[in-house]
Design a protein around this motif. Structure first.
Motif, mmCIF file in Angstrom:
data_model
loop_
_atom_site.group_PDB
_atom_site.id
_atom_site.type_symbol
_atom_site.label_atom_id
_atom_site.label_comp_id
_atom_site.label_asym_id
_atom_site.label_seq_id
_atom_site.Cartn_x
_atom_site.Cartn_y
_atom_site.Cartn_z
ATOM 1 N N GLU A 318 45.974 53.113 29.648
ATOM 2 C CA GLU A 318 45.187 52.447 30.627
ATOM 3 C C GLU A 318 44.742 53.353 31.604
ATOM 4 O O GLU A 318 43.611 53.372 32.105
ATOM 5 N N TYR A 319 45.520 54.310 32.042
ATOM 6 C CA TYR A 319 45.519 55.171 33.136
ATOM 7 C C TYR A 319 44.821 56.389 32.774
ATOM 8 O O TYR A 319 43.967 57.135 33.630
ATOM 9 N N ARG A 320 44.729 56.671 31.488
ATOM 10 C CA ARG A 320 44.207 57.950 30.970
ATOM 11 C C ARG A 320 42.733 57.624 30.852
ATOM 12 O O ARG A 320 42.051 58.659 31.314
ATOM 13 N N ASP A 321 42.328 56.457 30.475
ATOM 14 C CA ASP A 321 41.016 56.309 30.516
ATOM 15 C C ASP A 321 40.159 56.528 31.786
ATOM 16 O O ASP A 321 39.148 57.124 31.762
ATOM 17 N N SER A 322 40.807 55.659 32.719
ATOM 18 C CA SER A 322 40.552 55.652 34.181
ATOM 19 C C SER A 322 40.513 57.170 34.711
ATOM 20 O O SER A 322 39.279 57.475 35.257
ATOM 21 N N PHE A 323 41.291 57.781 34.465
ATOM 22 C CA PHE A 323 41.457 59.444 34.867
ATOM 23 C C PHE A 323 40.275 59.994 34.270
ATOM 24 O O PHE A 323 39.791 60.746 34.966
ATOM 25 N N ASP A 370 32.545 64.197 46.608
ATOM 26 C CA ASP A 370 33.680 64.942 46.023
ATOM 27 C C ASP A 370 35.026 64.521 46.613
ATOM 28 O O ASP A 370 36.017 64.139 45.708
ATOM 29 N N ARG A 371 35.118 64.147 47.816
ATOM 30 C CA ARG A 371 36.145 63.730 48.486
ATOM 31 C C ARG A 371 36.529 62.324 47.911
ATOM 32 O O ARG A 371 37.844 61.887 47.791
ATOM 33 N N ILE A 372 35.573 61.482 47.927
ATOM 34 C CA ILE A 372 35.783 60.212 47.397
ATOM 35 C C ILE A 372 36.254 60.231 45.966
ATOM 36 O O ILE A 372 37.218 59.395 45.673
ATOM 37 N N LYS A 375 39.921 60.829 46.495
ATOM 38 C CA LYS A 375 40.879 59.680 46.739
ATOM 39 C C LYS A 375 40.861 58.606 45.532
ATOM 40 O O LYS A 375 41.853 57.780 45.569
ATOM 41 N N ASP A 376 39.754 58.746 44.752
ATOM 42 C CA ASP A 376 39.885 57.781 43.491
ATOM 43 C C ASP A 376 41.218 58.084 42.671
ATOM 44 O O ASP A 376 41.986 57.087 42.128
#
Lengths: 577, 37
Positions: A318-323, A370-372, A375-376
């Protein structure tokens, strides 16, 4: 890491250690162990002072801070030359005249034993904890980069430094620091030269500096007065001067560096050397970070610089996809930004001010995006930590990894080994000073003070070596257990800085206010310390907001004023009786 | 306390020199900041 890198790293570190052993093979008295027979020349003192202050984290974090926040951190050191001059004029002559071994020894001659041992105890507490962190903080980063286990990295760092410090005492520390500073500075220059040469052929060094300025990275000086802003001219000149007066004037790890000078003149010149070269050195280290930032405007950087964290996110579907989604956004912004920077360089070259202003605005919008996105990634890591809690917490910020991951990815073989030697050397130079000063303070201010003439000098020499070993083992144990506690690094830094103001207050009264005696200053110091801790806690819980640099000034002020009031009462009391 | 410095005539002159170098450095930083704003 190639074989060549390993060879360079091992050879450099071995040379430093063997040099330390060789130079101190004749150390045979307490004075030579703690003060190096008072034989140091000004250049050794100056380099030794700089090497003590600059730890591995200085060279890992500072370029990362330049990358992330620009150059304003350089202001932090603007008060340092003023502090050096004040110490040269008022403090050094007194320490030299009294021939003290430690700064706290002076306090007994001026006040009484309890004041001496109270300040020495505060020093041992703050610096003893800090020594563990000086090993632990770089070890975390180096273990990720080298692929070693954390315990092994801590052990390698700790055992080497304990070996030569126990063997040769303060002379080993100073002599190795001279070599370490030479390696550190040459390593940084080499890294800087490589970065400049890695910029695309159509981008000159001047172009890179101009664009960095337009992106708000070259904000070296800020004259706006703001109590809440850590880095501006005024917090630097007032808060910073007080911090450096405390650090260089009352912290035994620094005082011991210049007390081992051959004469008062050599010590003064050593401090002045530090005062002149420290600010340019920090400017340069930050500027290296800015150039790494510019390099990564043309070469795609990772969206997150800590490879261990990326691995964590990729370990769960689930984190791999978000990343992957975040990475895709990041790639898009990178391409847009690169195009804008190319048009910015064209606008600068043609001196088209309207075009420059337009592109600058667009570029800043992209930089914010880029910064946001970065932060994600931190947000994903925090969410991961909530869903998959483990024993040690995840450090979500990656600025400490920027410089070292640039080094290991883009530097040619051989130079990677040199730059890793720089980081190890910087860590060792600070730990060595800390261990040596902790042992000196324990021996002189407590052990020898208690037993006095009962034992001979050889006994105290053995005791000092034993205390060095014990503090070294304590620092290693603390570093090894540190990963079990959250936010420990921040905690130790705060604990250290909470004591500085009060200790400076005690010394200031000692030097300048002859009327105040032992009892008044002792209780004033305790009241001052309680006030500083209360203000810190109010800030911590959001009741008030104050940058921590000001705490030193407040602690110092309260201690001085309360000591005067108490002395007034005590004199009246004596007169009445 | 009044050891002669190895260069210049007095320690006060050396301290003044350090302050001047530092002030010039800060001024150069200021120009650098303004030039690239």
């Amino acid at each position: 890491m190639s074989y060549l890198d390993w060879t360079v790293l091992v050879a450099t570190l071995s040379f430093i250690v063997l040099y330390g052993f060789w130079k101190t093979r004749n150390v045979n008295s307490t004075e030579s162990y703690i003060l190096g027979d008072r034989a140091l020349k000004w250049h050794t003192i100056g380099l030794s002072i700089m090497a003590t202050q600059a730890s591995a984290i200085t060279f890992l974090s500072t370029p990362g801070q330049g990358f992330d926040d620009g150059m304003r951190f350089a202001q932090f050191y603007f008060g340092l030359p003023l502090a050096m001059i004040i110490l040269c004029v008022f403090v050094l002559p007194i320490f030299y005249r009294l021939k003290v071994y430690t700064a706290y020894e002076y306090l007994e001659q001026r006040f009484d034993l309890k004041t001496r041992q109270f300040t020495a105890f505060l020093f041992l507490l703050g610096r003893g904890l800090a020594a563990g962190i000086t090993i632990y903080a770089p070890a975390i980063i180096m273990s990720v980069i080298l692929g070693w286990s954390l315990s092994l990295t801590i052990l390698v760092l700790g055992v080497i430094v304990i070996a030569y410090t126990v063997f040769g005492g303060t002379t080993a520390v100073s002599q190795t620091q001279k070599q370490q500073m030479i390696i550190i500075l040459s390593g940084l220059f080499v890294a800087f030269w490589v970065i400049i040469n890695k910029l695309p052929p159509e981008v000159s060094f001047g172009d890179a500096v101009s664009v960095a300025g337009k992106m708000g990275k070259l904000n070296v000086v800020d004259f706006k007065f703001d109590l809440d802003n850590k880095y501006n001219m005024w917090s630097a000149l007032f808060g910073g001067t007080f911090l450096f007066l405390s650090y260089f004037g009352t912290d035994q790890s620094q005082v011991q560096r210049y007390l081992s000078g051959k004469t008062l003149t050599e010590s003064r010149l050593g401090l002045i050397f530090n005062g002149i070269f420290k600010v340019p050195m920090q400017f340069f280290v930050l500027f290296v970070g800015i150039m790494v930032f510019m390099f990564f405007q043309f070469t795609k950087p990772p969206v997150h610089f800590n490879p261990a964290n990326v691995e964590i996110l990729n370990s769960k579907p689930e984190y791999r996809d978000s990343f992957a989604l975040v990475q895709q956004n990041f790639d898009e912004v990178f391409d847009l930004k690169k195009a804008k920077i190319t048009s910015m360089i064209a606008a600068i070259d043609s001196e088209d001010e309207t075009q420059i202003a337009t592109v600058k605005k667009e570029l800043n919008v992209l930089d914010r995006r880029d910064r946001i996105i970065r932060k994600d990634v931190e947000g994903l890591l925090k969410s991961y930590e909530v869903n998959y809690p483990s024993v040690s917490s995840i450090e979500t910020r990656d600025t400490d990894y920027v410089f070292i991951s640039f080094v290991t990815t883009y530097l040619p073989s051989g130079l990677v080994g040199l730059l890793l030697a720089v980081i190890f050397a910087a860590a060792m130079s600070s730990v060595a000073s800390e261990l040596s000063s902790l042992a000196s303070c324990t021996t002189v201010d407590f052990y020898r003070r208690y037993f006095g003439e009962k034992y001979d000098d050889q006994h105290y020499l053995r005791a000092a070596k034993m205390f060095t070993l014990m503090w070294g083992m304590a620092a290693l144990a603390f570093a090894a257990g540190a990963s079990l506690f959250e936010n420990l690094i921040e905690f130790v830094n705060i604990v250290g800085s909470l004591f500085y103001g009060t200790i400076l207050g005690v010394f200031t009264v000692g030097f300048f206010i002859k009327a105040v005696r032992g009892n008044a200053i002792f209780w004033a110091a305790i009241i001052g310390e309680l006030c500083v801790v209360s203000i810190f806690l109010m800030d911590y819980h959001g009741i008030i907001s104050i940058a921590y640099l000001w705490l030193n000034l407040i602690g110092c002020g309260i201690t001085i004023i309360v000591s005067l009031i108490l002395q007034g009462f005590m004199q009246k009391d004596t007169l009445v009786r | 306390d009044d050891e002669q410095p190895p260069f210049l005539n007095s320690w006060n002159q050396i301290y003044a020199m350090v302050l001047i170098i530092h002030a010039v450095l800060i001024f150069l930083f200021y120009l650098f900041t303004e030039a690239h704003a």
